[in-house]
Design an enzyme around this catalytic site. Structure first.
Site, PDB file in Angstrom:
ATOM      1  N   GLU A  74     119.296  40.182  52.263  1.00 35.56           N
ATOM      2  CA  GLU A  74     120.539  40.551  52.945  1.00 35.56           C
ATOM      3  C   GLU A  74     121.618  41.058  51.986  1.00 35.56           C
ATOM      4  O   GLU A  74     122.805  40.963  52.285  1.00 35.56           O
ATOM      5  CB  GLU A  74     121.077  39.366  53.735  1.00 35.56           C
ATOM      6  CG  GLU A  74     120.166  38.952  54.883  1.00 35.56           C
ATOM      7  CD  GLU A  74     120.865  37.998  55.829  1.00 35.56           C
ATOM      8  OE1 GLU A  74     121.207  38.437  56.936  1.00 35.56           O
ATOM      9  OE2 GLU A  74     121.075  36.835  55.448  1.00 35.56           O
ATOM     10  N   HIS A  93     128.431  35.101  52.126  1.00 31.53           N
ATOM     11  CA  HIS A  93     127.653  35.046  53.371  1.00 31.53           C
ATOM     12  C   HIS A  93     126.994  33.691  53.460  1.00 31.53           C
ATOM     13  O   HIS A  93     126.267  33.291  52.550  1.00 31.53           O
ATOM     14  CB  HIS A  93     126.583  36.134  53.414  1.00 31.53           C
ATOM     15  CG  HIS A  93     125.566  35.881  54.497  1.00 31.53           C
ATOM     16  ND1 HIS A  93     125.928  35.787  55.824  1.00 31.53           N
ATOM     17  CD2 HIS A  93     124.230  35.661  54.456  1.00 31.53           C
ATOM     18  CE1 HIS A  93     124.849  35.525  56.547  1.00 31.53           C
ATOM     19  NE2 HIS A  93     123.808  35.435  55.739  1.00 31.53           N
ATOM     20  N   HIS A  95     125.509  30.266  56.241  1.00 32.41           N
ATOM     21  CA  HIS A  95     125.093  29.753  57.548  1.00 32.41           C
ATOM     22  C   HIS A  95     125.775  28.405  57.767  1.00 32.41           C
ATOM     23  O   HIS A  95     125.189  27.511  58.357  1.00 32.41           O
ATOM     24  CB  HIS A  95     123.576  29.610  57.604  1.00 32.41           C
ATOM     25  CG  HIS A  95     122.827  30.798  57.057  1.00 32.41           C
ATOM     26  ND1 HIS A  95     121.693  30.686  56.289  1.00 32.41           N
ATOM     27  CD2 HIS A  95     123.072  32.131  57.169  1.00 32.41           C
ATOM     28  CE1 HIS A  95     121.259  31.905  55.943  1.00 32.41           C
ATOM     29  NE2 HIS A  95     122.086  32.795  56.452  1.00 32.41           N
ATOM     30  N   HIS A 164     123.466  33.181  63.623  1.00 30.43           N
ATOM     31  CA  HIS A 164     123.051  33.366  62.236  1.00 30.43           C
ATOM     32  C   HIS A 164     124.022  32.685  61.265  1.00 30.43           C
ATOM     33  O   HIS A 164     123.649  31.738  60.586  1.00 30.43           O
ATOM     34  CB  HIS A 164     122.932  34.873  61.981  1.00 30.43           C
ATOM     35  CG  HIS A 164     122.561  35.248  60.581  1.00 30.43           C
ATOM     36  ND1 HIS A 164     122.252  36.543  60.223  1.00 30.43           N
ATOM     37  CD2 HIS A 164     122.466  34.524  59.439  1.00 30.43           C
ATOM     38  CE1 HIS A 164     121.953  36.585  58.932  1.00 30.43           C
ATOM     39  NE2 HIS A 164     122.081  35.383  58.436  1.00 30.43           N
TER      40      HIS A 164
HETATM   41 MN    MN Z   1     121.793  35.011  56.346  1.00 26.63          MN
END
Ligand code: MN
Length: 233
Positions: A74, A93, A95, A164
């Site tokens: 990603e 980024h 979760h 996500h």
């Molecule tokens: Mn991810």
């Protein structure tokens, strides 16, 4: 700041974000190269808790690197946000678990305390189905998906990614880390507060004023978080 200094800070940011409950085995943090704004630094594909300076790779804004080690799938989250947002110097980024409900429920993430005042102008919500339909693995695995996420983020500090995780951005690595940590904390507190009754949120004016004050206090938090995260590999 030299690339070596930025690399050391990025390794530290990885460990901080694990210690503070934002990253676990997954998720990543990057920083734009100060002296070469079309490039950014991001660890190789590995668990953030174990990242040292030797694990950091350099990428261009197409997510390419001369370094042949395995990159994160990603990485395009980072490359396309840097392309779209010249003001952004760092991207997280994650979760992080308390934020997930706000990506999947019809409840807006809003600031419940002054530490999260930066949320006052609203967060964005990325729906990957709008780009690839209903059969995807939800990962932002190419430049087109990264560009779509960056368009959704627009000028906001945070975007939720439905089912996500989320992304937090800022004009410095320290502030992006701060925002990722306090987005998670605010989400957890907001869930608790909503279970108790009607919530009184910060106004937009309060949020902006608090955010302006807190931006000058980030070094204090970074020092503390660094100490707590010092026992890395
Ligand atoms: Mn991810």
């Amino acid at each position: 700041m030299t690339v070596a200094d930025q690399t050391a800070s990025l390794a530290r940011a990885n460990r901080i974000l694990v210690t503070e409950g934002v990253l676990d085995a997954f998720g990543h943090v990057s920083v734009r190269v100060t002296d070469d704004p079309d490039r950014f630094l991001l660890a190789r594909n590995m668990a953030p808790a174990s990242v040292t300076a030797d694990d950091v790779m350099e990428f261009d804004l197409d997510g390419r690197s001369e370094d042949e080690r395995r990159p994160y799938l990603e990485r395009f989250i980072h490359s396309e946000i840097y392309r779209a947002r010249p003001d952004v110097m760092a991207v997280v980024h994650s979760h992080s678990p308390s934020v997930i409900p706000f990506g999947v429920c019809d409840v807006e993430l809003r600031p419940v305390f002054h530490m999260a005042g930066f949320l006052a102008d609203g967060v964005r919500r990325f729906e990957i189905r709008d780009e690839v339909g209903e059969g995807s693995d939800l990962l932002v695995r190419n430049g087109a998906l990264g560009a779509a996420l960056a368009r959704t983020l627009a000028d906001a500090p945070v975007a939720l990614m439905r089912g996500h995780g989320s992304v937090a951005v800022a004009g410095s690595l320290e502030l992006a880390v701060y925002r990722a940590i306090y987005t998670e904390k605010n989400a957890a507190i907001q869930c608790q507060a909503q279970a108790m009754g009607t919530v009184e949120y910060l106004t937009v004016g309060e949020g902006r004023a608090a955010a302006a004050t807190n931006a000058g206090q980030v070094a204090r938090a970074w020092d503390l978080w660094s100490r707590a995260a010092a026992e890395g590999p």
